[in-house]
Design a protein around this motif. Sequence first.
Motif, PDB file in Angstrom:
ATOM      1  N   THR A 120       2.829  -2.311  -5.732  1.00 25.16           N
ATOM      2  CA  THR A 120       1.564  -1.891  -5.106  1.00 25.16           C
ATOM      3  C   THR A 120       0.389  -2.673  -5.707  1.00 25.16           C
ATOM      4  N   ASN A 121      -0.759  -2.472  -5.067  1.00 21.56           N
ATOM      5  CA  ASN A 121      -1.970  -3.278  -5.221  1.00 21.56           C
ATOM      6  C   ASN A 121      -2.377  -3.730  -6.626  1.00 21.56           C
ATOM      7  N   CYS A 122      -2.454  -5.016  -6.786  1.00 21.55           N
ATOM      8  CA  CYS A 122      -3.031  -5.581  -8.014  1.00 21.55           C
ATOM      9  C   CYS A 122      -3.350  -7.051  -7.769  1.00 21.55           C
ATOM     10  N   GLY A 136      -7.546   7.009   6.302  1.00 23.43           N
ATOM     11  CA  GLY A 136      -8.433   6.081   5.596  1.00 23.43           C
ATOM     12  C   GLY A 136      -7.997   4.633   5.584  1.00 23.43           C
ATOM     13  N   HIS A 137      -7.319   4.188   6.662  1.00 28.01           N
ATOM     14  CA  HIS A 137      -6.850   2.791   6.655  1.00 28.01           C
ATOM     15  C   HIS A 137      -7.284   2.015   7.898  1.00 28.01           C
ATOM     16  N   SER A 138      -7.090   0.710   7.833  1.00 28.22           N
ATOM     17  CA  SER A 138      -7.555  -0.163   8.902  1.00 28.22           C
ATOM     18  C   SER A 138      -6.428  -1.082   9.367  1.00 28.22           C
ATOM     19  N   GLY A 198       0.833  -1.189   0.000  1.00 28.75           N
ATOM     20  CA  GLY A 198       0.000   0.000   0.000  1.00 28.75           C
ATOM     21  C   GLY A 198       0.865   1.235   0.000  1.00 28.75           C
ATOM     22  N   THR A 199       0.312   2.338  -0.470  1.00 37.09           N
ATOM     23  CA  THR A 199       0.924   3.656  -0.366  1.00 37.09           C
ATOM     24  C   THR A 199       2.091   3.890  -1.328  1.00 37.09           C
ATOM     25  N   LEU A 200       3.144   3.074  -1.245  1.00 32.88           N
ATOM     26  CA  LEU A 200       4.326   3.253  -2.099  1.00 32.88           C
ATOM     27  C   LEU A 200       4.940   1.898  -2.418  1.00 32.88           C
ATOM     28  N   THR A 244     -10.436  -2.637   0.215  1.00 35.38           N
ATOM     29  CA  THR A 244      -9.325  -1.699   0.378  1.00 35.38           C
ATOM     30  C   THR A 244      -9.681  -0.438  -0.405  1.00 35.38           C
ATOM     31  N   ASP A 245      -9.373   0.752   0.003  1.00 37.53           N
ATOM     32  CA  ASP A 245      -8.850   1.143   1.306  1.00 37.53           C
ATOM     33  C   ASP A 245     -10.026   1.581   2.177  1.00 37.53           C
ATOM     34  N   THR A 246      -9.907   1.401   3.481  1.00 36.10           N
ATOM     35  CA  THR A 246     -11.017   1.771   4.358  1.00 36.10           C
ATOM     36  C   THR A 246     -10.533   2.020   5.776  1.00 36.10           C
ATOM     37  N   THR A 255     -10.631   0.149  -7.233  1.00 38.45           N
ATOM     38  CA  THR A 255     -11.266   0.484  -5.950  1.00 38.45           C
ATOM     39  C   THR A 255     -11.387   1.999  -5.812  1.00 38.45           C
ATOM     40  N   HIS A 256     -10.333   2.719  -6.234  1.00 40.12           N
ATOM     41  CA  HIS A 256     -10.323   4.175  -6.234  1.00 40.12           C
ATOM     42  C   HIS A 256      -9.075   4.639  -6.974  1.00 40.12           C
ATOM     43  N   ALA A 257      -8.783   5.939  -6.919  1.00 40.98           N
ATOM     44  CA  ALA A 257      -7.743   6.465  -7.814  1.00 40.98           C
ATOM     45  C   ALA A 257      -6.512   6.996  -7.084  1.00 40.98           C
ATOM     46  N   TYR A 276      -2.758   6.977  -5.989  1.00 41.00           N
ATOM     47  CA  TYR A 276      -1.674   6.553  -6.879  1.00 41.00           C
ATOM     48  C   TYR A 276      -1.325   5.066  -6.754  1.00 41.00           C
ATOM     49  N   ASP A 277      -1.293   4.581  -5.506  1.00 33.23           N
ATOM     50  CA  ASP A 277      -0.855   3.191  -5.319  1.00 33.23           C
ATOM     51  C   ASP A 277      -1.821   2.176  -5.935  1.00 33.23           C
ATOM     52  N   HIS A 278      -2.988   2.637  -6.410  1.00 37.11           N
ATOM     53  CA  HIS A 278      -3.978   1.730  -7.010  1.00 37.11           C
ATOM     54  C   HIS A 278      -4.106   1.926  -8.521  1.00 37.11           C
ATOM     55  N   VAL A 279      -3.485   2.976  -9.044  1.00 38.46           N
ATOM     56  CA  VAL A 279      -3.654   3.272 -10.480  1.00 38.46           C
ATOM     57  C   VAL A 279      -2.339   3.559 -11.220  1.00 38.46           C
ATOM     58  N   SER A 312      -3.545  -7.358   3.359  1.00 37.02           N
ATOM     59  CA  SER A 312      -2.890  -6.704   2.235  1.00 37.02           C
ATOM     60  C   SER A 312      -2.693  -5.212   2.515  1.00 37.02           C
ATOM     61  N   HIS A 313      -2.193  -4.472   1.499  1.00 34.99           N
ATOM     62  CA  HIS A 313      -1.917  -3.029   1.597  1.00 34.99           C
ATOM     63  C   HIS A 313      -0.879  -2.742   2.686  1.00 34.99           C
ATOM     64  N   HIS A 314       0.221  -3.503   2.631  1.00 34.64           N
ATOM     65  CA  HIS A 314       1.276  -3.358   3.646  1.00 34.64           C
ATOM     66  C   HIS A 314       1.985  -2.013   3.503  1.00 34.64           C
TER      67      HIS A 314
HETATM   68 ZN   LIG Z   1      -3.968   2.617  -1.021  1.00 32.13          ZN
END
Ligand SMILES: [Zn+2]
Length: 280
Positions: free
Chosen positions: A34-36, A222-224, A18-20, A181-183, A75-77, A79-82, A244-246
Motif C-alpha cells: 500500500t501507498n508509499c 471518498g475515492h476518484s 489502495g485499501t489493502l 490521495t484520497d479524494t 495524507t491521512h490516517a 490504515y492503508d496509509h499508515v 495510483s491507489h489501485h
Molecule cells: Zn486509501
Amino acid sequence: MTDNNEDHFEVTFWGTRGTLPVSGAPFARTGGNTNCIEVTCGNHTIIIDAGTGIRELGSKIVSTSPNQKIHLLLTHAHYDHVEGIPFFAPFFVENAKVDISCGKLEGSKDTSQLISSLMERPFFPVGPEVFSANIDYNTLEENSAYNISNAIRITTASLNHPGGSTGYRIDFAGKSFACITDTEHVADQHDENILKLIDNVDAFSYDCSLLDKEMCDFKGYGHSTFEEGMRLAKLADAGALLASHHMPFRNDDDLDQIEKEMKSENPNNAVAREGDCIKL
Ligand SMILES: [Zn+2]
Ligand SMILES: [Zn+2]
C-alpha cells in the motif's frame, strides 16, 4: 532533468495499492504494497504516506544513510496509509531525525496523538515509546505552504475524503510533483483545491481507485477515477498523470487496459507500479 546532484528531483513508488495490500501472480507486475512514495530533492528525503511499502524503503535508508533527516508527510490516517509506521526501520535508529507531518483529521487532536492512537492496545502490542529516533510531530494548517530548507516548497490542499485528507505539492529546482490521495470527486464538478495545487505541475499521482462507471457503487467512500484524473490533468495543464491507489480487485491486466487509455491522451501518463522511478 539535470545531472547536477544538488538539483536531483526524483520520485520512487514503494507501494501503489489502495485499501489493502495484495499478493499473488495477478498483481505481481504492479506490486502489492500500500501507498508509499519517496521523493528525493537534492540531499533531502521526503516520504509521502506510510503504507506497507515504507517497510522496505526504511531498510534501504538505514543501510545507505541512517543519519539523514527524513520528512514524512501523511495524507491521512486510514490504515492503508499508515500501517507501515511501526515497521519503519529509521524509527529504531538512535539519533535518526524524522519529522512527521499531517493535516488535522477528524477525531484526533494532533499528529502526535494520531501516531499514539495507531499503536494503542488492543490494535498494537507496543506504543511509539519503542522508537529511539528523534521524532518531531507537526500538525499542518489546511491549504497552507511552508519550506523544507531554502529550496523545497511544500503546499497543501484539503481533499474531499471521510475524516479528512491532505494533498501535497513539492516544488524544487524549477520542477514540481503533487500527490492527490484520497479524494472523491463530484460528477461534473472539478475540485478547485486540487486544480490550484496541480496547476502546471510536472507530474502528479492521483487517486485512481475507481472507474467512472463504478462511482455509483462507491459513493461516500471518498475515492476518484482515472477518467477524472485525466480531466483534471488537462484543465491544469499537468505534464503527467500517474494513476495510483489501485483497488485490491484491480489486477495487472486491468491496469494495463487503464494505462492504454491514459496514454492515448498523453504518452507521459502512466499507471504507477511499485519500483517505478520518475526523474523530474
Ligand atoms: Zn486509501
Ligand atoms: Zn482513505
